[in-house]
Each structure stands twice: as C-alpha cells, then as structure tokens.
Design a protein around this motif. Structure first.
Motif, PDB file in Angstrom:
ATOM      1  N   TRP A  23       0.836  -1.209   0.000  1.00 10.45           N
ATOM      2  CA  TRP A  23       0.000   0.000   0.000  1.00 10.45           C
ATOM      3  C   TRP A  23       0.866   1.253   0.000  1.00 10.45           C
ATOM      4  O   TRP A  23       0.552   2.236  -0.665  1.00 10.45           O
ATOM      5  CB  TRP A  23      -0.939   0.006   1.212  1.00 10.45           C
ATOM      6  CG  TRP A  23      -1.815   1.214   1.210  1.00 10.45           C
ATOM      7  CD1 TRP A  23      -2.928   1.414   0.452  1.00 10.45           C
ATOM      8  CD2 TRP A  23      -1.635   2.400   1.975  1.00 10.45           C
ATOM      9  NE1 TRP A  23      -3.450   2.654   0.707  1.00 10.45           N
ATOM     10  CE2 TRP A  23      -2.669   3.285   1.638  1.00 10.45           C
ATOM     11  CE3 TRP A  23      -0.693   2.805   2.919  1.00 10.45           C
ATOM     12  CZ2 TRP A  23      -2.794   4.537   2.200  1.00 10.45           C
ATOM     13  CZ3 TRP A  23      -0.823   4.052   3.484  1.00 10.45           C
ATOM     14  CH2 TRP A  23      -1.864   4.905   3.121  1.00 10.45           C
ATOM     15  N   THR A  26       1.891   1.555  -3.709  1.00  7.51           N
ATOM     16  CA  THR A  26       0.900   1.650  -4.785  1.00  7.51           C
ATOM     17  C   THR A  26      -0.319   2.504  -4.450  1.00  7.51           C
ATOM     18  O   THR A  26      -0.959   3.029  -5.347  1.00  7.51           O
ATOM     19  CB  THR A  26       0.383   0.251  -5.169  1.00  7.51           C
ATOM     20  OG1 THR A  26      -0.294  -0.319  -4.041  1.00  7.51           O
ATOM     21  CG2 THR A  26       1.509  -0.640  -5.636  1.00  7.51           C
ATOM     22  N   THR A  28      -3.249   1.509  -3.545  1.00  2.34           N
ATOM     23  CA  THR A  28      -4.483   0.951  -4.110  1.00  2.34           C
ATOM     24  C   THR A  28      -5.450   0.572  -2.978  1.00  2.34           C
ATOM     25  O   THR A  28      -5.018   0.226  -1.873  1.00  2.34           O
ATOM     26  CB  THR A  28      -4.201  -0.297  -4.965  1.00  2.34           C
ATOM     27  OG1 THR A  28      -3.644  -1.315  -4.133  1.00  2.34           O
ATOM     28  CG2 THR A  28      -3.247   0.016  -6.118  1.00  2.34           C
ATOM     29  N   LYS A  29      -6.724   0.625  -3.298  1.00  4.59           N
ATOM     30  CA  LYS A  29      -7.743   0.230  -2.321  1.00  4.59           C
ATOM     31  C   LYS A  29      -7.599  -1.247  -1.954  1.00  4.59           C
ATOM     32  O   LYS A  29      -7.810  -1.630  -0.814  1.00  4.59           O
ATOM     33  CB  LYS A  29      -9.148   0.486  -2.868  1.00  4.59           C
ATOM     34  CG  LYS A  29      -9.523   1.938  -2.899  1.00  4.59           C
ATOM     35  CD  LYS A  29     -10.937   2.095  -3.402  1.00  4.59           C
ATOM     36  CE  LYS A  29     -11.295   3.556  -3.524  1.00  4.59           C
ATOM     37  NZ  LYS A  29     -12.658   3.753  -4.035  1.00  4.59           N
ATOM     38  N   GLU A  30      -7.233  -2.061  -2.923  1.00  2.33           N
ATOM     39  CA  GLU A  30      -7.099  -3.500  -2.682  1.00  2.33           C
ATOM     40  C   GLU A  30      -6.037  -3.787  -1.615  1.00  2.33           C
ATOM     41  O   GLU A  30      -6.285  -4.545  -0.680  1.00  2.33           O
ATOM     42  CB  GLU A  30      -6.742  -4.218  -3.981  1.00  2.33           C
ATOM     43  CG  GLU A  30      -6.571  -5.710  -3.804  1.00  2.33           C
ATOM     44  CD  GLU A  30      -6.163  -6.379  -5.097  1.00  2.33           C
ATOM     45  OE1 GLU A  30      -4.948  -6.530  -5.317  1.00  2.33           O
ATOM     46  OE2 GLU A  30      -7.067  -6.739  -5.866  1.00  2.33           O
ATOM     47  N   SER A  31      -4.882  -3.172  -1.752  1.00  2.00           N
ATOM     48  CA  SER A  31      -3.825  -3.433  -0.770  1.00  2.00           C
ATOM     49  C   SER A  31      -4.205  -2.868   0.599  1.00  2.00           C
ATOM     50  O   SER A  31      -3.904  -3.481   1.626  1.00  2.00           O
ATOM     51  CB  SER A  31      -2.476  -2.881  -1.242  1.00  2.00           C
ATOM     52  OG  SER A  31      -2.537  -1.504  -1.496  1.00  2.00           O
TER      53      SER A  31
END
Length: 105
Positions: A23, A26, A28-31
């Motif tokens: 996170w 990157t 990202t929401k996923e991480s």
C-alpha cells in the motif's frame, strides 16, 4: 489448538505487513483493504489464543513471527532488502527464541 491459532495469527500479521508495504508503494484500495482485513484476522486469532495461553508467551511469539517473518524474511526474499550475515544471524536468534518459548511451554 491454541498454538495453531497463534501461528495463524502470526502468518496473518506477516501478510498484513507485506500489504502495508504494498500500500505504501501503490496506494491501491485493494492493498489497503487486504492490510486492514489481515490485521483484523491476526488480532482476532491472537485474542482467541490468549484465552488459554499466557499473554507474555503468546504476544512474544506473535510479535516474533511478525517481526522475523513479515518484517525481515519477506523483505529479504521479496523486496530485495540486504541479506548480510549479521542480519541473518540476528533473525535466526528471533526464530530460535520463538521455538524455545514453545518448547518450554
């Protein structure tokens, strides 16, 4: 059974630390969601293990798994962090200490 749950807690702690690094790079929401979910599962498993294991023992093992595994070994293996002899030696001491705590229980 509590030992298995404690090891699972440590493994989720390792994955959460890995997702924290992901996170950080990157955003990202996923991480972020994987990091939060992994920490939550880790804490829940730790709480379950604490129902039967002494806090000093369980917490030491949980943090040892997280620090040696997630913080250092994964960093060395996946993120190309330094792997000099001194670092490996002291990581080995953490791993030996965690095993020793289990043997003494």
């Amino acid at each position: 059974m509590e030992w298995i749950i404690l090891v699972v807690a440590g493994l989720f702690e390792m994955f959460a630390v890995m997702m924290m690094n992901q996170w950080h790079h990157t955003k990202t929401k996923e991480s972020l969601l994987l990091m939060i979910a992994s920490f939550a599962v880790s804490f829940i498993c730790l709480a379950v293990a604490l129902e039967t294991l002494p806090m000093s023992l369980a917490y030491a093992i949980w943090t040892g798994i997280g620090a040696a595994g997630g913080g250092a070994l994964i960093g060395i293996m996946i993120y190309n962090e330094p792997k000099n002899a001194k670092r490996i030696f002291f990581l080995s001491l953490i791993i030996i200490a965690v095993i020793g705590l289990k043997v003494l229980d």
